[in-house]
Design an enzyme around this catalytic site. Structure first.
Site, PDB file in Angstrom:
ATOM      1  N   CYS A  62      38.912 -50.465 -14.554  1.00 20.93           N
ATOM      2  CA  CYS A  62      37.986 -50.206 -15.598  1.00 20.93           C
ATOM      3  C   CYS A  62      38.282 -51.046 -16.697  1.00 20.93           C
ATOM      4  O   CYS A  62      37.294 -51.333 -17.476  1.00 20.93           O
ATOM      5  CB  CYS A  62      37.924 -48.916 -15.957  1.00 20.93           C
ATOM      6  SG  CYS A  62      37.831 -47.690 -14.532  1.00 20.93           S
ATOM      7  N   THR A  80      20.481 -33.428  -6.892  1.00 26.99           N
ATOM      8  CA  THR A  80      20.274 -33.178  -5.573  1.00 26.99           C
ATOM      9  C   THR A  80      21.886 -33.540  -5.217  1.00 26.99           C
ATOM     10  O   THR A  80      22.370 -34.586  -5.527  1.00 26.99           O
ATOM     11  CB  THR A  80      19.559 -34.104  -5.027  1.00 26.99           C
ATOM     12  OG1 THR A  80      18.076 -33.688  -5.686  1.00 26.99           O
ATOM     13  CG2 THR A  80      19.161 -34.117  -3.646  1.00 26.99           C
ATOM     14  N   SER A 109      38.730 -37.848  -7.113  1.00 28.00           N
ATOM     15  CA  SER A 109      37.868 -38.601  -7.022  1.00 28.00           C
ATOM     16  C   SER A 109      37.915 -39.255  -5.545  1.00 28.00           C
ATOM     17  O   SER A 109      39.216 -39.738  -4.941  1.00 28.00           O
ATOM     18  CB  SER A 109      37.881 -40.105  -7.803  1.00 28.00           C
ATOM     19  OG  SER A 109      37.050 -41.079  -7.649  1.00 28.00           O
ATOM     20  N   ALA A 110      36.917 -39.158  -4.510  1.00 34.29           N
ATOM     21  CA  ALA A 110      37.183 -39.462  -3.078  1.00 34.29           C
ATOM     22  C   ALA A 110      37.618 -40.928  -2.648  1.00 34.29           C
ATOM     23  O   ALA A 110      38.300 -41.112  -1.977  1.00 34.29           O
ATOM     24  CB  ALA A 110      35.541 -39.185  -2.527  1.00 34.29           C
ATOM     25  N   HIS A 111      37.150 -41.935  -3.611  1.00 33.35           N
ATOM     26  CA  HIS A 111      37.414 -43.199  -3.280  1.00 33.35           C
ATOM     27  C   HIS A 111      38.943 -43.907  -3.423  1.00 33.35           C
ATOM     28  O   HIS A 111      39.386 -44.674  -3.096  1.00 33.35           O
ATOM     29  CB  HIS A 111      36.402 -44.211  -3.815  1.00 33.35           C
ATOM     30  CG  HIS A 111      36.567 -44.574  -5.337  1.00 33.35           C
ATOM     31  ND1 HIS A 111      37.281 -45.593  -5.509  1.00 33.35           N
ATOM     32  CD2 HIS A 111      36.482 -43.901  -6.491  1.00 33.35           C
ATOM     33  CE1 HIS A 111      37.283 -45.699  -7.083  1.00 33.35           C
ATOM     34  NE2 HIS A 111      36.588 -44.345  -7.574  1.00 33.35           N
ATOM     35  N   ASN A 136      48.229 -44.195 -13.183  1.00 34.02           N
ATOM     36  CA  ASN A 136      47.460 -45.383 -12.143  1.00 34.02           C
ATOM     37  C   ASN A 136      48.230 -46.727 -12.369  1.00 34.02           C
ATOM     38  O   ASN A 136      48.219 -47.536 -11.227  1.00 34.02           O
ATOM     39  CB  ASN A 136      46.054 -45.531 -12.376  1.00 34.02           C
ATOM     40  CG  ASN A 136      45.704 -45.537 -13.777  1.00 34.02           C
ATOM     41  OD1 ASN A 136      45.977 -44.590 -14.557  1.00 34.02           O
ATOM     42  ND2 ASN A 136      45.055 -46.658 -14.355  1.00 34.02           N
ATOM     43  N   GLN A 179      45.381 -40.182  -8.827  1.00 35.21           N
ATOM     44  CA  GLN A 179      46.239 -40.689  -8.136  1.00 35.21           C
ATOM     45  C   GLN A 179      47.315 -39.892  -7.449  1.00 35.21           C
ATOM     46  O   GLN A 179      48.111 -40.610  -7.026  1.00 35.21           O
ATOM     47  CB  GLN A 179      46.895 -41.852  -9.156  1.00 35.21           C
ATOM     48  CG  GLN A 179      46.016 -42.660  -9.773  1.00 35.21           C
ATOM     49  CD  GLN A 179      45.532 -43.944  -8.913  1.00 35.21           C
ATOM     50  OE1 GLN A 179      46.000 -44.135  -7.861  1.00 35.21           O
ATOM     51  NE2 GLN A 179      44.649 -44.617  -9.307  1.00 35.21           N
ATOM     52  N   ALA A 221      35.319 -39.417 -10.954  1.00 33.44           N
ATOM     53  CA  ALA A 221      36.534 -38.596 -11.776  1.00 33.44           C
ATOM     54  C   ALA A 221      36.218 -39.077 -13.295  1.00 33.44           C
ATOM     55  O   ALA A 221      36.557 -38.163 -14.025  1.00 33.44           O
ATOM     56  CB  ALA A 221      37.761 -39.430 -11.356  1.00 33.44           C
ATOM     57  N   THR A 222      35.466 -40.250 -13.443  1.00 29.91           N
ATOM     58  CA  THR A 222      35.092 -40.215 -14.872  1.00 29.91           C
ATOM     59  C   THR A 222      33.860 -39.229 -15.384  1.00 29.91           C
ATOM     60  O   THR A 222      34.143 -38.726 -16.381  1.00 29.91           O
ATOM     61  CB  THR A 222      34.372 -41.626 -15.035  1.00 29.91           C
ATOM     62  OG1 THR A 222      35.169 -42.680 -14.629  1.00 29.91           O
ATOM     63  CG2 THR A 222      33.945 -41.929 -16.323  1.00 29.91           C
TER      64      THR A 222
END
Ligand code: PLP
Length: 396
Positions: A326, A239, A201-203, A153, A181, A71-72
């Site tokens: 962060c 890639t 963001s997947a995580h 968040n 979020q 996401a960053t």
């Protein structure tokens, strides 16, 4: 017992997601851009993963979802390319962000400010919420971009992004929302409002780390940040992270499937934790429950430094947080607490508990017991607690 209550920082990878990713490490490891079968055999899996993402966000075929590394990156892409595409030409010179955006938005906005762009930081109200009306006070014909997160968040507060998007449309400004979020906690439909860019963001929803995305309206394409090969239609060279993309697709599908569980069952556990913690004297929460997503509590225990509480919790095997991962090495006070103007001793006492669909009742009962004991112990040795006034509300 080990209890993970820091799901706004990151989440466990769902076992089904891990399973879906596994073949792409040692079996189908070809580069999708290669002409041989090792490369092309990955194509159907990439297509299915992207289709799942398009379906989860209801993205129309003509719009794009570009896979990024996080996401960053997505947030930085929006800010830097809006600068290249809309501000450098001299037509517009202003952007608006909320004052409680994630550091990846605030720092990108500050960077543009250092290049001469006028930046407005929208204030939150005493409940930690951005009111759509405030945008009206600042938006002008010179505003190139408004960026307001969907869900905060720190507090889990839901911001009125649909109303803000409509105001942007009226003024001809682009609208971006950091929905990191919100995915898996609220229904997301990009056709439901005038959003031009949306970050995820997947995580944060039980997918792998190192893969995220940016939704982009067809008519609002951005100059790429990474130039190079033709991957992602040339929008984002590099890639392709095949296992990551497959994992994110699966995780996104599951996030939609488990939305009901998140909204009802996770909420019930969260509410129980919150009810019990609020029974402790001199303890308070800023954002009302009905204005928050179902998994988050930001709670302050008067007289107890957040870091001291985290230490006690960690020793008992419980993971929580005092702020964004962060920024947490800085030992600063919580940014939302600061933004609402809470007195410094309160701003330093905020602890965030964030649950997930993996959180169990047993873990919550255990946490309640540990927190109650920690509050007693830490207030017993706190020099400030005895001297603080009884009413916290007057200070907020
Ligand atoms: N935006 C928000 C609202 C977040 O909570 C986070 C992570 O904490 C990010 C952006 C950054 O996400 P990533 O780790 O994918 O760069």
């Amino acid at each position: 017992m080990r209890v993970y209550l820091d799901n706004n920082a990151t989440t466990i990878v769902d076992p089904q997601v891990k399973l879906a990713m596994e073949p792409f490490f040692c079996q189908m490891y070809g580069n999708p851009n290669s002409l041989h079968d090792f490369g092309s055999e990955t194509h159907p899996y990439l297509k299915i993963a992207l289709e799942k993402i398009y379906a989860a966000l209801n993205v129309p075929k003509e719009d794009s979802v570009i896979v990024t590394s996080c996401a960053t990156e997505s947030n930085n892409w929006v800010f830097k390319s809006v600068y290249f595409d809309y501000i450098l030409s001299g037509r517009k010179n202003h952007i608006i962000v909320s004052e409680v955006e994630h550091p990846s938005v605030i720092a990108a906005a500050k960077h543009l400010e250092s290049l001469g762009v006028k930046v407005t930081y929208l204030p939150i109200n005493s409940e930690g919420i951005i009111e759509a009306n405030v945008v009206k006070d600042f938006i002008t014909d010179k505003t190139a971009l408004v960026s307001v997160m969907w869900v905060n968040n720190e507090t889990g507060a839901i911001f009125p992004v649909k109303e803000i998007a409509a105001l942007c449309k009226e003024k001809g400004a682009l609208f971006h929302t950091d929905a990191v979020q919100a995915i898996g906690k609220l229904p997301i439909n990009v056709q439901d409002f005038d959003v031009d860019y949306l970050t995820f963001s997947a995580h944060k929803f039980h997918g792998p780390k190192g893969v995220g995305g940016l939704y982009m309206k067809k008519t609002k394409e951005l100059t790429p940040l990474f130039h190079g090969g033709s991957q992602m239609g040339g929008y984002r060279s590099g890639t392709l992270n095949v296992p990551g993309i497959v994992g994110m697709g699966k995780a996104m599908e599951q996030a939609v499937d488990s939305l009901d569980f998140e909204i009802h069952d996770v909420k019930e556990l969260r509410d129980h934790l919150e009810d019990e913690l609020l029974k402790i004297k001199d303890t308070f929460v800023v954002t009302p429950r009905q204005k928050r997503v179902s998994n988050t509590i930001l709670i302050s225990f008067r007289g107890i430094e957040g870091e001291a509480m985290l230490w006690d919790l960690n020793r008992a095997g419980i993971a929580a947080s005092t702020g964004s991962a962060c920024a947490s090495e800085d030992l600063e006070s919580n940014p939302v607490m600061e933004a609402i103007g809470a007195a410094e001793d309160l701003a330093h006492t905020a602890i965030r508990f964030s649950l997930s669909r993996y959180t169990t009742r047993e873990e919550i009962e255990y946490t309640i017991g540990v927190v109650k004991k920690a509050v007693e112990r830490l207030r017993g040795i706190s020099s400030s607690y005895a001297y603080t006034p009884k009413s916290h509300k007057s200070e907020l």
